[in-house]
Design a protein around this motif. Structure first.
Motif, PDB file in Angstrom:
ATOM      1  N   ILE A   1      -1.213  -1.360  -4.196  1.00 44.44           N
ATOM      2  CA  ILE A   1      -1.972   0.192  -4.255  1.00 44.44           C
ATOM      3  C   ILE A   1      -1.028   1.176  -4.303  1.00 44.44           C
ATOM      4  O   ILE A   1      -0.366   1.352  -3.617  1.00 44.44           O
TER       5      ILE A   1
ATOM      6  N   THR B   1       0.268   5.115  -4.776  1.00 46.86           N
ATOM      7  CA  THR B   1       0.134   6.336  -4.122  1.00 46.86           C
ATOM      8  C   THR B   1      -0.983   7.141  -4.102  1.00 46.86           C
ATOM      9  O   THR B   1      -1.359   7.341  -5.391  1.00 46.86           O
ATOM     10  N   GLY B   2      -1.379   7.438  -3.032  1.00 49.43           N
ATOM     11  CA  GLY B   2      -2.662   8.395  -3.127  1.00 49.43           C
ATOM     12  C   GLY B   2      -4.057   8.038  -3.488  1.00 49.43           C
ATOM     13  O   GLY B   2      -5.024   8.706  -3.673  1.00 49.43           O
ATOM     14  N   ALA B   3      -3.988   6.502  -3.676  1.00 48.01           N
ATOM     15  CA  ALA B   3      -5.270   5.808  -4.067  1.00 48.01           C
ATOM     16  C   ALA B   3      -6.159   5.887  -2.915  1.00 48.01           C
ATOM     17  O   ALA B   3      -5.787   5.727  -1.895  1.00 48.01           O
ATOM     18  N   VAL B   4      -7.440   5.981  -3.428  1.00 49.52           N
ATOM     19  CA  VAL B   4      -8.621   5.824  -2.493  1.00 49.52           C
ATOM     20  C   VAL B   4      -9.502   4.857  -2.784  1.00 49.52           C
ATOM     21  O   VAL B   4      -9.836   4.485  -3.616  1.00 49.52           O
TER      22      VAL B   4
ATOM     23  N   GLU C   1      -0.141   8.003   1.496  1.00 50.72           N
ATOM     24  CA  GLU C   1      -1.056   8.592   1.366  1.00 50.72           C
ATOM     25  C   GLU C   1      -2.405   8.072   0.610  1.00 50.72           C
ATOM     26  O   GLU C   1      -2.983   8.641   0.154  1.00 50.72           O
ATOM     27  N   CYS C   2      -2.443   6.787   1.014  1.00 47.42           N
ATOM     28  CA  CYS C   2      -3.756   5.896   0.532  1.00 47.42           C
ATOM     29  C   CYS C   2      -4.939   6.123   1.373  1.00 47.42           C
ATOM     30  O   CYS C   2      -4.599   6.148   2.683  1.00 47.42           O
ATOM     31  N   TRP C   3      -5.895   5.769   1.084  1.00 44.21           N
ATOM     32  CA  TRP C   3      -7.268   5.658   2.052  1.00 44.21           C
ATOM     33  C   TRP C   3      -7.934   4.489   1.628  1.00 44.21           C
ATOM     34  O   TRP C   3      -8.380   4.565   0.588  1.00 44.21           O
ATOM     35  N   ILE C   4      -8.110   3.513   2.618  1.00 44.55           N
ATOM     36  CA  ILE C   4      -8.717   2.377   2.289  1.00 44.55           C
ATOM     37  C   ILE C   4     -10.105   2.428   3.223  1.00 44.55           C
ATOM     38  O   ILE C   4      -9.799   2.161   4.364  1.00 44.55           O
TER      39      ILE C   4
ATOM     40  N   ILE D   1       0.768  -1.247  -0.076  1.00 42.22           N
ATOM     41  CA  ILE D   1       0.159  -0.100   0.167  1.00 42.22           C
ATOM     42  C   ILE D   1       0.902   1.112   0.130  1.00 42.22           C
ATOM     43  O   ILE D   1       1.639   1.596   0.796  1.00 42.22           O
TER      44      ILE D   1
ATOM     45  N   PRO E   1      -1.492   6.247  -9.769  1.00 39.73           N
ATOM     46  CA  PRO E   1      -1.602   6.966  -8.391  1.00 39.73           C
ATOM     47  C   PRO E   1      -2.798   8.078  -8.562  1.00 39.73           C
ATOM     48  O   PRO E   1      -3.196   8.555  -9.682  1.00 39.73           O
ATOM     49  N   TRP E   2      -3.281   8.394  -7.315  1.00 40.79           N
ATOM     50  CA  TRP E   2      -4.030   9.486  -7.339  1.00 40.79           C
ATOM     51  C   TRP E   2      -5.542   9.295  -8.061  1.00 40.79           C
ATOM     52  O   TRP E   2      -5.937  10.184  -8.864  1.00 40.79           O
TER      53      TRP E   2
END
Length: 67
Positions: free
Chosen positions: A26, A28-31, A11-14, A8, A45-46
């Motif tokens: 996953i 960088t920065g993926a939600v 700066e990811c959010w799961i 992971i 990313p993002w």
């Protein structure tokens, strides 16, 4: 049971209730949206992903986004 690491990025959010399969990466920065099932690596990313199986919904719009 087969063990494969999950990678992971920063700066990811799961979100709550999500399931990430073994061996998935996953970016960088993926939600990942709530109760999503991530079966394949998310390498862009993002971005925002959700559903079962998780699919790209849109790109993230962030001010001063790192490159």
């Amino acid at each position: 049971m087969i063990y494969k690491p999950i990678d992971i990025g920063s700066e990811c959010w799961i979100a709550a209730g999500s399931f990430v399969c073994p061996g998935v990466k996953i970016a960088t920065g993926a939600v990942i949206g709530a109760k999503s099932v991530v079966t394949k690596s998310i390498l862009e990313p993002w971005t925002v992903h959700g559903g079962n199986p998780a699919e790209k919904i849109r790109n993230r719009q962030i001010k001063n986004q790192p490159e």
